[in-house]
Write a protein that holds these residues in place. Structure first.
Motif, PDB file in Angstrom:
ATOM      1  N   ASP A  76     -88.184  19.514  21.309  1.00 32.20           N
ATOM      2  CA  ASP A  76     -88.284  18.079  21.055  1.00 32.20           C
ATOM      3  C   ASP A  76     -87.209  17.385  21.876  1.00 32.20           C
ATOM      4  N   VAL A  77     -87.544  16.209  22.389  1.00 31.28           N
ATOM      5  CA  VAL A  77     -86.644  15.483  23.275  1.00 31.28           C
ATOM      6  C   VAL A  77     -86.610  14.007  22.889  1.00 31.28           C
ATOM      7  N   SER A  78     -85.569  13.340  23.362  1.00 30.00           N
ATOM      8  CA  SER A  78     -85.397  11.897  23.156  1.00 30.00           C
ATOM      9  C   SER A  78     -84.736  11.334  24.400  1.00 30.00           C
ATOM     10  N   SER A  79     -84.247  10.105  24.322  1.00 30.46           N
ATOM     11  CA  SER A  79     -83.598   9.507  25.491  1.00 30.46           C
ATOM     12  C   SER A  79     -82.342  10.265  25.900  1.00 30.46           C
ATOM     13  N   HIS A  80     -81.776  11.055  24.973  1.00 32.58           N
ATOM     14  CA  HIS A  80     -80.574  11.834  25.301  1.00 32.58           C
ATOM     15  C   HIS A  80     -80.838  12.819  26.440  1.00 32.58           C
ATOM     16  N   GLN A  81     -82.082  13.259  26.604  1.00 34.10           N
ATOM     17  CA  GLN A  81     -82.397  14.221  27.666  1.00 34.10           C
ATOM     18  C   GLN A  81     -82.769  13.551  28.987  1.00 34.10           C
ATOM     19  N   VAL A  94     -92.066  27.566  26.993  1.00 34.38           N
ATOM     20  CA  VAL A  94     -92.276  26.448  26.060  1.00 34.38           C
ATOM     21  C   VAL A  94     -93.688  25.903  26.246  1.00 34.38           C
ATOM     22  N   LYS A  95     -94.455  25.858  25.170  1.00 31.25           N
ATOM     23  CA  LYS A  95     -95.860  25.473  25.259  1.00 31.25           C
ATOM     24  C   LYS A  95     -96.187  24.164  24.554  1.00 31.25           C
ATOM     25  N   TRP A  96     -95.240  23.595  23.812  1.00 35.08           N
ATOM     26  CA  TRP A  96     -95.509  22.322  23.135  1.00 35.08           C
ATOM     27  C   TRP A  96     -94.226  21.516  23.023  1.00 35.08           C
ATOM     28  N   ALA A  97     -94.378  20.217  22.796  1.00 35.12           N
ATOM     29  CA  ALA A  97     -93.219  19.329  22.749  1.00 35.12           C
ATOM     30  C   ALA A  97     -93.505  18.126  21.867  1.00 35.12           C
ATOM     31  N   TYR A  98     -92.453  17.634  21.236  1.00 35.96           N
ATOM     32  CA  TYR A  98     -92.493  16.327  20.569  1.00 35.96           C
ATOM     33  C   TYR A  98     -91.482  15.421  21.253  1.00 35.96           C
ATOM     34  N   VAL A  99     -91.887  14.191  21.478  1.00 36.83           N
ATOM     35  CA  VAL A  99     -91.085  13.212  22.207  1.00 36.83           C
ATOM     36  C   VAL A  99     -90.804  12.019  21.295  1.00 36.83           C
ATOM     37  N   LYS A 100     -89.550  11.607  21.211  1.00 40.16           N
ATOM     38  CA  LYS A 100     -89.248  10.412  20.426  1.00 40.16           C
ATOM     39  C   LYS A 100     -89.884   9.204  21.084  1.00 40.16           C
ATOM     40  N   ALA A 101     -90.654   8.461  20.292  1.00 41.11           N
ATOM     41  CA  ALA A 101     -91.275   7.230  20.780  1.00 41.11           C
ATOM     42  C   ALA A 101     -90.512   6.011  20.310  1.00 41.11           C
ATOM     43  N   GLY A 259     -83.160  20.091  25.219  1.00 42.71           N
ATOM     44  CA  GLY A 259     -83.752  19.667  23.964  1.00 42.71           C
ATOM     45  C   GLY A 259     -83.494  20.628  22.821  1.00 42.71           C
ATOM     46  N   ASP A 260     -83.901  20.209  21.616  1.00 44.61           N
ATOM     47  CA  ASP A 260     -83.837  21.091  20.453  1.00 44.61           C
ATOM     48  C   ASP A 260     -85.016  22.064  20.526  1.00 44.61           C
ATOM     49  N   HIS A 261     -84.802  23.278  20.014  1.00 44.05           N
ATOM     50  CA  HIS A 261     -85.869  24.276  20.108  1.00 44.05           C
ATOM     51  C   HIS A 261     -86.530  24.516  18.761  1.00 44.05           C
ATOM     52  N   ASN A 262     -87.825  24.786  18.833  1.00 44.09           N
ATOM     53  CA  ASN A 262     -88.677  24.881  17.664  1.00 44.09           C
ATOM     54  C   ASN A 262     -89.660  26.036  17.823  1.00 44.09           C
ATOM     55  N   LYS A 263     -90.183  26.494  16.694  1.00 47.73           N
ATOM     56  CA  LYS A 263     -91.245  27.490  16.698  1.00 47.73           C
ATOM     57  C   LYS A 263     -92.416  26.966  15.877  1.00 47.73           C
ATOM     58  N   PHE A 264     -93.603  27.020  16.476  1.00 54.72           N
ATOM     59  CA  PHE A 264     -94.821  26.739  15.742  1.00 54.72           C
ATOM     60  C   PHE A 264     -95.206  27.998  14.995  1.00 54.72           C
ATOM     61  N   ASN A 265     -95.567  27.844  13.728  1.00 50.82           N
ATOM     62  CA  ASN A 265     -95.827  28.989  12.860  1.00 50.82           C
ATOM     63  C   ASN A 265     -97.249  29.515  13.076  1.00 50.82           C
ATOM     64  N   GLY A 266     -97.473  30.110  14.250  1.00 52.27           N
ATOM     65  CA  GLY A 266     -98.785  30.640  14.571  1.00 52.27           C
ATOM     66  C   GLY A 266     -98.952  30.815  16.066  1.00 52.27           C
ATOM     67  N   ALA A 267    -100.077  31.388  16.440  1.00 49.69           N
ATOM     68  CA  ALA A 267    -100.383  31.602  17.850  1.00 49.69           C
ATOM     69  C   ALA A 267    -100.849  30.291  18.493  1.00 49.69           C
ATOM     70  N   TYR A 268    -101.003  30.338  19.815  1.00 50.44           N
ATOM     71  CA  TYR A 268    -101.335  29.148  20.580  1.00 50.44           C
ATOM     72  C   TYR A 268    -102.658  28.520  20.123  1.00 50.44           C
ATOM     73  N   ASP A 269    -103.641  29.355  19.751  1.00 48.27           N
ATOM     74  CA  ASP A 269    -104.933  28.791  19.347  1.00 48.27           C
ATOM     75  C   ASP A 269    -104.825  27.987  18.050  1.00 48.27           C
ATOM     76  N   ARG A 270    -103.859  28.326  17.189  1.00 54.49           N
ATOM     77  CA  ARG A 270    -103.648  27.554  15.964  1.00 54.49           C
ATOM     78  C   ARG A 270    -102.970  26.223  16.284  1.00 54.49           C
ATOM     79  N   LEU A 271    -102.124  26.226  17.288  1.00 56.49           N
ATOM     80  CA  LEU A 271    -101.519  24.974  17.765  1.00 56.49           C
ATOM     81  C   LEU A 271    -102.602  24.045  18.306  1.00 56.49           C
ATOM     82  N   GLN A 272    -103.545  24.621  19.064  1.00 59.71           N
ATOM     83  CA  GLN A 272    -104.670  23.830  19.574  1.00 59.71           C
ATOM     84  C   GLN A 272    -105.502  23.258  18.428  1.00 59.71           C
ATOM     85  N   ALA A 273    -105.672  24.057  17.386  1.00 58.63           N
ATOM     86  CA  ALA A 273    -106.458  23.592  16.237  1.00 58.63           C
ATOM     87  C   ALA A 273    -105.791  22.396  15.564  1.00 58.63           C
ATOM     88  N   LEU A 274    -104.449  22.413  15.472  1.00 64.25           N
ATOM     89  CA  LEU A 274    -103.730  21.276  14.900  1.00 64.25           C
ATOM     90  C   LEU A 274    -103.921  20.045  15.760  1.00 64.25           C
TER      91      LEU A 274
END
Length: 277
Positions: A76-81, A94-101, A259-274
Motif C-alpha cells: 500500500d502506498v500514499s503520497s509519502h512514496q 508484488v501482485k496487488w496494491a492499495y493506493v491512498k486516494a 510502501g507497507d507490505h501486505n499478504k492477501f489470504n489466498g492464491a492469486y485466483d482468489r484475489l481476482q475473485a475479490l
C-alpha cells in the motif's frame, strides 16, 4: 485654592489562601495548553497513511515465518512514496496494491494518478483507500468524497473494492471524540453510502486493539465487509469480533521495497475473485 493631591495608592492584599488559589489556577491553565513539543508531534492534515498508529500503539514484532496457506504479496502506498517504480515491485513478486486516494473531505493524494494507473499498467490488481477522520465530516460525506475522487469500482478484473482506513487519529484523540456507539454509526454510514454508490461492500482496514477501544469490539460488519487487519508481527493474531478470518494482512511498515507490505489470504485466483465481486 488648595490643590488636591491624591494620597498613596492602596495595595490590594491577598490572604495566603488566596495566593495559593491563584497559583493553582495558573498551573491548571498551563497544563491544558499544548507544549511546543506536543504541537510539533501533530502531523499536517492529509499526511496520514495506512498503519500510521500501528507501531506507536501495537509495536513492531517479527516478520511472517512462512509456510501454511498460499498468500499473495501486496503493498500500500500514499503520497509519502511519491512516484513509485511499479515495474520493480512487480518483478519482486508484488501482485496487488492499495493506493491512498483521499482523507476526510479535504485531501486528495497528489500522486494518485501515477500510483493507481501505474500499478494497473504493470499488471497489478489495485484498489483505492480512504483515511477516515470521523471528527471532520459524516460517514456519508466522506464516502461520497472518496468515490468522487478515485475510490470507485468497476468489474474489470483489476480493481479491488475501496477500503476504509479506520484507525488511530494522528491529529488528536484516538477515537476522534466519538463514543463507541457513535463510531459504529459513523462507520455504518460510510459503508452504506459506499455500497449505494458502487454496488460493493468496502474493505475495512483496522487494528484489533483500536477496534476494541473505539467500537467496543462491534461484530456487525464481519458478515459483509472483508477485513484488512494491521498487525506487525509473525501472525495476524486475534481478529476483531465478527470476523472468522482476515482477507488481507498488513504485516510490516518496513518491507524490502517501497510502501507497507501486505499478504492477501489466498492464491492469486482468489484475489481476482475479490476484484470481480
Amino acid at each position: 485654592m488648595p490643590v488636591h493631591r491624591p494620597g498613596p495608592a492602596r495595595r490590594s492584599r491577598l490572604s495566603p489562601a488566596g495566593v495559593l488559589l491563584a497559583v493553582l489556577s495558573a498551573l491548571a491553565l498551563l497544563l491544558t495548553l499544548p507544549t511546543a513539543a506536543q504541537a510539533d508531534e501533530i502531523p499536517p492534515r492529509g499526511s496520514a497513511r495506512l498503519g500510521q498508529g500501528v507501531i506507536e500503539h501495537d509495536g513492531q514484532g517479527g516478520l511472517p515465518t512462512g509456510g501454511g496457506a498460499v498468500q499473495t504479496e501486496g503493498v500500500d502506498v500514499s503520497s509519502h512514496q511519491g512516484n513509485v517504480a511499479w515495474s520493480t515491485l512487480w518483478n519482486s513478486g508484488v501482485k496487488w496494491a492499495y493506493v491512498k486516494a483521499t482523507e476526510g473531505t479535504y485531501y486528495k493524494n497528489p500522486y494518485f494518478a501515477q500510483q493507481y494507473n501505474g500499478s494497473y499498467n504493470v499488471g497489478m490488481i489495485r484498489g483505492a483507500y480512504h483515511f477516515a477522520t470521523p471528527d471532520t465530516a459524516s460517514g456519508a460525506a466522506q464516502a461520497n468524497y472518496f468515490v468522487d475522487n478515485g475510490g470507485g469500482w468497476s468489474r474489470d478484473g483489476k480493481t479491488l473494492p475501496g477500503a476504509l482506513d479506520i484507525e488511530w487519529n494522528p491529529y488528536g484523540a484516538s477515537c476522534y471524540g466519538k463514543s463507541q456507539s457513535g463510531m459504529v454509526s459513523w462507520i455504518r454510514d460510510f459503508l452504506n453510502t459506499y455500497k449505494a454508490r458502487t454496488g460493493r461492500d468496502a474493505v475495512i482496514y483496522t487494528a484489533t486493539s483500536w477496534w476494541k477501544q473505539c467500537t467496543g469490539n462491534y461484530s456487525g460488519f464481519g458478515a459483509s465487509n472483508p477485513l484488512w487487519i494491521a498487525r506487525y508481527d509473525t501472525s495476524p493474531g486475534e481478529l476483531p469480533a465478527g470476523w472468522g478470518f482476515h482477507t488481507m494482512w498488513q504485516y510490516t511498515s518496513s518491507g524490502p521495497t517501497v510502501g507497507d507490505h501486505n499478504k492477501f489470504n489466498g492464491a492469486y485466483d482468489r484475489l481476482q475473485a475479490l476484484a470481480n465481486g
